[in-house]
Write an enzyme that holds these catalytic residues in place. Structure first.
Site, PDB file in Angstrom:
ATOM      1  CG  HIS A   1      50.303  91.983  40.915  1.00  0.00           C
ATOM      2  ND1 HIS A   1      49.915  93.134  40.282  1.00  0.00           N
ATOM      3  CD2 HIS A   1      49.818  90.956  40.155  1.00  0.00           C
ATOM      4  CE1 HIS A   1      49.243  92.835  39.176  1.00  0.00           C
ATOM      5  NE2 HIS A   1      49.168  91.503  39.090  1.00  0.00           N
TER       6      HIS A   1
ATOM      7  CB  CYS B   1      47.066  95.475  40.313  1.00  0.00           C
ATOM      8  SG  CYS B   1      48.153  95.753  41.725  1.00  0.00           S
TER       9      CYS B   1
END
Length: 912
Positions: free
Chosen positions: A861, A469
């Site tokens: 994230h 990510c």
């Protein structure tokens, strides 16, 4: 005739010798009976043709020696015949050979004979009416050469003429043309009209009017001119001025019938001028009356147009209004301005506008802006430059006043380079570094429009297969950075077959392949072709949802697979520590990505040969830009064209100088003198510049810091260091920093540092860091991760190591807006002093945000918010999920303690 006589005579025919049949009795039939033979070959021939096979034209159709008899206009009379008796001679000394027997007839040369056959007294000879070849005839003088010839081309009629017997013939006959006259090849030369002045009444007078008169033609010319002026959408003033000029030209032209705007140059004699002058008054009166009528109509039309102009504002304004206009238009303008009602600006004629445009362009070529290099041809001796420093990535070693500034985009029309074929990657990279208009020129070129990978972006997600990510969020933010995509598109037009192969541009090729999948046209063509077996179940739903949104963004099933891109990264040494499935820092990956692209482009530039540099310089049509290129070539010290430079290139570099000519060492120090506020000279200061070689990436993202270290009681009172940067890291750990502007001010605050002076004493130095040059794309990172030390019971600090400390995330909310103005406190004094654009040079707009979710640095994230300029919308991209946002949603995050999503990287672009 005996056989001996037949052998002596040369025969012309295979048929038996016969005499010509007698001609028919003259009648009133207007048809020719006998005609001259037609020459069929380029050399002398004497073919026998029947009279009906030859056209009865009285013109020289074959060549200038074609027999044209003066009797052709009167078919009742035969052409005179040469003497065909062996003992007679002709005027042109032709060799006469006997064909038929003659019984003593009289020929046209005056030779006498017996008129055995011509016993009827009709005045016609029954011998052969023409010779076998026109060169044997003494009568091939054209009738048009005679000044006495009439309209019917007949000869002077003689009532009394003697026939061959010496008796007077009652029937009329025609005297032959004077054989002494020669054929004039230049009989149509207008200069010979002076010799025919006495017969000028029979000549055609020019100008020639057919089915019209001189006055009607002049009136038609006036109307045609008015229609042309109306088509050009000119005002009534220009029409009136043109009509005045046309009227004056009508009275002074030689033909006195053609207007001035349609005048042609003609050569006429004095006699013709007198004849035309006699006809002028009548035509002038008619034209004058017609002009009065048209002027009345134009006045009415002018009033109507003035009313319309007062009611409706002008859509466009002429760029040139300072030039002098004709006196007539000035008088009319002054009369109009006296009225209280507003009047429209006086428009110019199309010729005045064109001339003013040429003058203004010439003036603009002579006038050079302060930020531009003085226009000097390459063959000159000196090159003038401005006294300001280079732009963002021009981080040089020198502070010499000869430093030139990056050429700005020009107001005048851009002169593109005259390139031939596809250029190598290094040449394209050099042009993007130093030609500010090159990128926009290439993208507007229709020839490369179909070659660029990204035309229009369609939002698509990137599949997160193994904690990538951090990579996908960086790629998404760069994708929606239009200046970056423009650079990628232009670099894609390179010559892939050049010496610099694809092996040295791995990351560039990987980015081209990756971003091509986000092109809207490419996606629409391959919408169903690239679907996997696992995605076929949702294929129809994805098609419906995508079509319903007009392909504004793709469904989850249409996300891009990053496997090939990741595989290419793993082969690059800079990313050797990248591990599949291991989380990395987004800012670190962004820095490595830009550094690698920069190095690949520098490698392509260094691989250029001297010949390629010479070709590139020759293709530049702007002399100012060419000088700027030459002055920057020496910055690529490791390049092949510098190491193996030709004498010509060395001469150019020596002539125009270099940008960095104060120090030979790449990261050397040099001393500069300063002055105090009282004007006294202070001690010298050491200045160190970290040189970075320009590339399209550094020109886009590269800025420069100015760090000033004040050292008391030292030999050098100041130490100045110029450092390049691609990302500004702002410290937000201070409790007073809650917004972006305060963080910038905090960044430039001074800090006290322990320092040992040159005398060996321990002193406290003061350090400040300012922004010396701002990039076009500003990347800002918030320092959200800080190291916290463990403290023992005695409040004594322990060693700085991982066992006694920890890294914590600063989760507080930092406010930022869609617009950013860099505060003056963060800018260096030199930059503020040299800045001519004011606050606009420090104004930015937000185009992308990268968020970090989580509480630790080694996990969490990453997501991204991107601004789509074509859709004028914000999108939030979370791996494969895409959500449309409102503008205010981008500014939120981290308000609540439970919300771990905080802004980590901000991308701002300069406002145009």
């Amino acid at each position: 005739m005996n056989m001996q006589d037949a052998n002596k005579e040369e025969s012309y025919s295979m048929y038996p010798k016969t005499s010509s049949p007698p001609p028919p009795t003259p009648t009133n039939m207007q048809i020719p009976i006998y005609q001259a033979p037609l020459q069929m070959y380029g050399y002398t021939q004497a073919p026998y043709l029947y009279p009906t096979q030859i056209p009865a034209y009285s013109f020289n159709m074959v060549n200038q020696n074609q027999p044209i008899y003066h009797q052709s206009g009167s078919p009742h009379h035969l052409p005179p015949q040469n003497n065909i008796n062996g003992g007679s001679t002709t005027n042109n000394n032709n060799i006469n050979k006997k064909k038929w027997h003659s019984n003593g007839i009289t020929n046209n040369n005056g030779s006498s004979g017996n008129q055995g056959a011509n016993s009827s007294g009709s005045g016609m000879s029954y011998n052969k009416s023409h010779t076998y070849h026109h060169n044997y005839s003494n009568n091939h003088i054209p009738m048009m050469a005679s000044p006495n010839s009439g309209s019917n081309a007949g000869m002077k009629k003689q009532t009394n003429s003697s026939n061959g017997n010496g008796s007077s013939a009652t029937s009329p006959s025609y005297s032959s043309y004077n054989s002494s006259s020669q054929y004039d090849l230049y009989k149509f030369d207008v200069t010979k009209l002076k010799n025919l002045k006495e017969n000028s009444s029979n000549l055609i007078q020019l100008p020639l009017f057919i089915n019209t008169t001189e006055a009607e033609f002049a009136a038609a010319s006036v109307q045609r001119y008015e229609l042309n002026m109306k088509a050009l959408n000119l005002n009534s003033e220009s029409l009136e001025n043109s009509s005045v000029e046309k009227s004056s030209a009508h009275h002074h032209t030689k033909s006195h019938s053609i207007p001035k705007h349609n005048e042609e140059v003609k050569t006429e004699t004095h006699g013709e001028e007198e004849d035309a002058h006699d006809k002028k008054p009548h035509a002038s009166k008619d034209a004058h009356e017609l002009k009065k009528k048209t002027e009345v109509k134009k006045e009415d039309a002018k009033q109507d147009r003035n009313e319309k102009v007062i009611q409706e504002p002008q859509a466009t304004v002429l760029p040139v209004v300072d030039k002098k206009e004709p006196e007539e238009s000035v008088e009319e303008n002054t009369s109009k301005t006296s009225s209280p009602s507003p009047s429209p600006p006086a428009a110019k004629s199309w010729s005045a506008i064109a001339s003013d445009a040429i003058k203004s362009r010439q003036a603009s070529n002579k006038t050079v802006s302060g930020s531009m290099v003085t226009k000097t041809p390459i063959s000159g001796t000196t090159a003038g430059v401005s006294s300001t420093n280079m732009a963002a990535a021009t981080i040089g070693k020198s502070s010499s006043p000869l430093l030139s500034k990056q050429p700005q985009k020009k107001d005048k029309k851009y002169v593109p380079p005259s390139t031939k074929g596809i250029e190598p990657l290094g040449s394209i990279a050099l042009r993007m570094c130093f030609d500010p208009d090159f990128i926009s020129y290439v993208l507007r070129n229709k020839d490369v429009e179909n070659k660029i990978p990204v035309h229009s972006i369609i939002p698509r997600g990137i599949i997160n297969r193994a904690n990538i990510c951090f990579m996908s969020s960086v790629l998404q933010v760069l994708l929606y950075c239009k200046p970056f995509i423009d650079v990628i598109n232009v670099l894609s037009t390179r010559n892939t077959n050049s010496r610099v192969g694809t092996s040295s541009c791995k990351l560039l090729d990987a980015c081209l392949t990756m971003y091509k999948q986000f092109d809207k046209e490419t996606y629409e063509k391959k919408f169903l072709e690239n679907a996997d077996d696992a995605e076929k179940t949702t294929e129809s739903d994805a098609k419906k949802s995508s079509k319903s949104k007009s392909f504004q963004h793709c469904a989850t099933a249409d996300a891009v697979k990053p496997d090939e891109f990741y595989k290419t990264l793993s082969t690059i040494p800079k990313f050797k520590d990248l591990q599949w499935g291991h989380q990395e820092d987004a800012e670190e990956f962004l820095t490595h990505l830009l550094d690698q692209l920069h190095e690949e482009l520098i490698s392509a530039i260094d691989g250029l040969t001297d010949n390629e540099i010479q070709n590139m310089l020759q293709s530049i049509n702007d002399e100012q830009l060419k000088v700027f290129f030459i002055r920057n070539l020496s910055r690529y010290g490791k390049a092949e064209f510098i190491k193996n430079a030709s004498p010509r290139l060395k001469e150019l570099i020596e002539k125009y100088g270099v940008i960095n000519d104060d120090s030979t060492e790449e990261n050397g120090w040099h001393e500069v003198s300063g002055s105090s506020k009282r004007g006294k000279k202070t001690k010298t200061a050491a200045k160190r510049t970290v040189e970075i070689v320009p590339s399209p990436i550094s020109k886009l993202f590269g800025g420069q810091f100015r760090s000033v270290l004040d050292i008391p009681n030292n030999k050098e009172s100041q130490s100045i260091t110029l450092d390049p940067f691609q990302t500004i890291q702002l410290d937000i750990s201070d409790a007073g920093v809650n917004d972006l502007e305060t963080a910038f001010k905090k960044f430039s605050e001074y800090e006290l540092l322990p320092f040992k002076s040159s005398s060996g004493n321990d002193v406290e130095a003061k350090k400040q860091t300012f922004i010396d040059k701002l990039p076009q794309v500003l990347l800002i990172q918030f320092k959200r991760f800080s190291f916290i030390n463990n403290v023992n019971k005695d409040n004594a600090m322990t060693n700085y190591n991982a066992y006694n400390g920890r890294i914590e995330k600063i989760r507080k909310k930092i406010k930022y807006g869609h617009e950013l103005i860099i505060p003056e406190e963060s800018m260096s004094s030199i930059t503020l002093k040299n800045n001519t654009s004011g606050i606009d040079d420090r104004r930015y707009k937000l185009t992308g945000v990268i968020y970090h979710h989580g509480v630790s640095s080694d996990g969490g994230h990453y997501t991204a918010d991107v601004y789509h300029s074509e859709h004028n919308k914000w999108y939030r991209i979370d791996d494969v999920n895409i959500t449309e946002l409102e503008d205010d949603d981008v500014l939120k995050g981290g308000e609540e303690a439970s919300d771990s999503r905080t802004a980590y990287i901000l991308m701002y672009q300069k406002r145009n």
